[in-house]
Design an enzyme around this catalytic site. Sequence first.
Site, PDB file in Angstrom:
ATOM      1  CB  SER A 114      -9.903   0.130  10.603  1.00 17.11           C
ATOM      2  OG  SER A 114     -10.952   1.061  10.474  1.00 17.11           O
ATOM      3  N   GLY A 155       0.816  -1.218   0.000  1.00 19.76           N
ATOM      4  CA  GLY A 155       0.000   0.000   0.000  1.00 19.76           C
ATOM      5  C   GLY A 155       0.843   1.258   0.000  1.00 19.76           C
ATOM      6  CB  ILE A 156       4.359   1.916  -1.010  1.00 16.70           C
ATOM      7  CG1 ILE A 156       5.397   2.989  -0.650  1.00 16.70           C
ATOM      8  CG2 ILE A 156       4.368   1.613  -2.520  1.00 16.70           C
ATOM      9  CD1 ILE A 156       6.831   2.553  -0.868  1.00 16.70           C
ATOM     10  CE  LYS A 213      -7.878  -2.690   7.005  1.00 20.44           C
ATOM     11  NZ  LYS A 213      -6.437  -2.836   6.764  1.00 20.44           N
ATOM     12  CB  ALA A 243      -6.819  -2.805   3.038  1.00 25.39           C
ATOM     13  CD  GLN A 244     -12.631  -1.388  -0.810  1.00 23.68           C
ATOM     14  OE1 GLN A 244     -12.360  -0.185  -0.949  1.00 23.68           O
ATOM     15  NE2 GLN A 244     -13.629  -1.785  -0.050  1.00 23.68           N
ATOM     16  CB  SER A 245      -9.015   1.372   2.914  1.00 19.03           C
ATOM     17  OG  SER A 245      -8.652   2.300   1.911  1.00 19.03           O
ATOM     18  CD  GLU A 297     -15.759   2.340   9.921  1.00 17.25           C
ATOM     19  OE1 GLU A 297     -16.730   1.566  10.025  1.00 17.25           O
ATOM     20  OE2 GLU A 297     -15.862   3.573   9.881  1.00 17.25           O
ATOM     21  CE1 TYR A 347     -10.846  -1.101   5.428  1.00 18.03           C
ATOM     22  CE2 TYR A 347     -12.026  -0.001   7.201  1.00 18.03           C
ATOM     23  CZ  TYR A 347     -10.850  -0.259   6.528  1.00 18.03           C
ATOM     24  OH  TYR A 347      -9.686   0.317   6.950  1.00 18.03           O
TER      25      TYR A 347
END
Length: 325
Positions: free
Chosen positions: A127, A8-9, A155, A84-86, A129, A151
């Site tokens: 997260s 995820g850079i 996580k 991630a799909q965030s 979340e 999501y």
Amino acid sequence: MKKALITGITGQDGSYLAEFLLNKGYEVHGLVRRVALEDPDYLLSRIQHVIDKINLHVGSLESYASIFNTVEKVKPDECYHLAAQSFVSYSFEDEFSTINTNINGTLYVLSAIKQKASHCKFYFAGSSEMFGLVKVTPQDENTPFHPRSPYGVSKAAGFYITQNYREAYNIFACSGMLFNHESPRRGFEFVTRKISRTVAKIKLGMKEKLRLGNLEAKRDWGYAPDYVEAMWLMLQQDKPGDYVVATGETHSVGEFAESAFNCVGLNWKDYVTVDKMFYRPSEVNLLQGNYEKSRKTLGWEPKVKFADLVKMMVESDLEALKKHK
């Protein structure tokens, strides 16, 4: 020289973390999708200014082989798993890819580390979340999870996978329970950046209205570079652990919008309209973190205040839009 691998850079946190680690003298490696190399001006935009100082490796969270090969090649001393799909709202639209990518991706990275770089310290981007429908306010490391989105579920699963690798395989693995953190590099799909960008457009006469969902939803908003420092501090400890990273303050979406419009001298109530289309199927109404453990153990404190963060984002978008107007 320490070697760090960042998944995820190319994202908000990844780009700030890359800068931070370079300044600390690290050799920085990043995992990117092949498509990012085919469209670098857009997909690598957040790291263009350090692109010549970092090492990029093509891989995908859906491919264990690519992750395994990257870990074997780099043999990192520290791994920051941020990819991630965030975007929470999108996770309701495609829960399958969100859960597959986020859960399997975490498992793949940890498995590769166990096999090929067991000395490597691992950071998992958890997260707020995960807390979801909260039982206690503010939330700390002992608050039960009740995620309210695919999501959040993904996580929470990643958190427990990380904990399992720490306990079962003696991997130095930490989870950061990071509450919402923003910056001028935040993606346009997130509500904070949507607000700052649209406010700038309204001020410049490029738009007339800002359409938002639940104005009463409350979040604990901090500044992304502050939170990146907390990630690094976790991996510098003698023992691995899990930490809440937050400001301890909570503000509503409506307050964020009001503060953003104040930055440009406009009354938010003249421009904001509520659109039910932007409501989530199951809402998280209140998130507020207790970062006492991070303060005591890591010596970490948030530096940027809410009003300053909002102002920073609005002014950045104003400046960017003026250049292209």
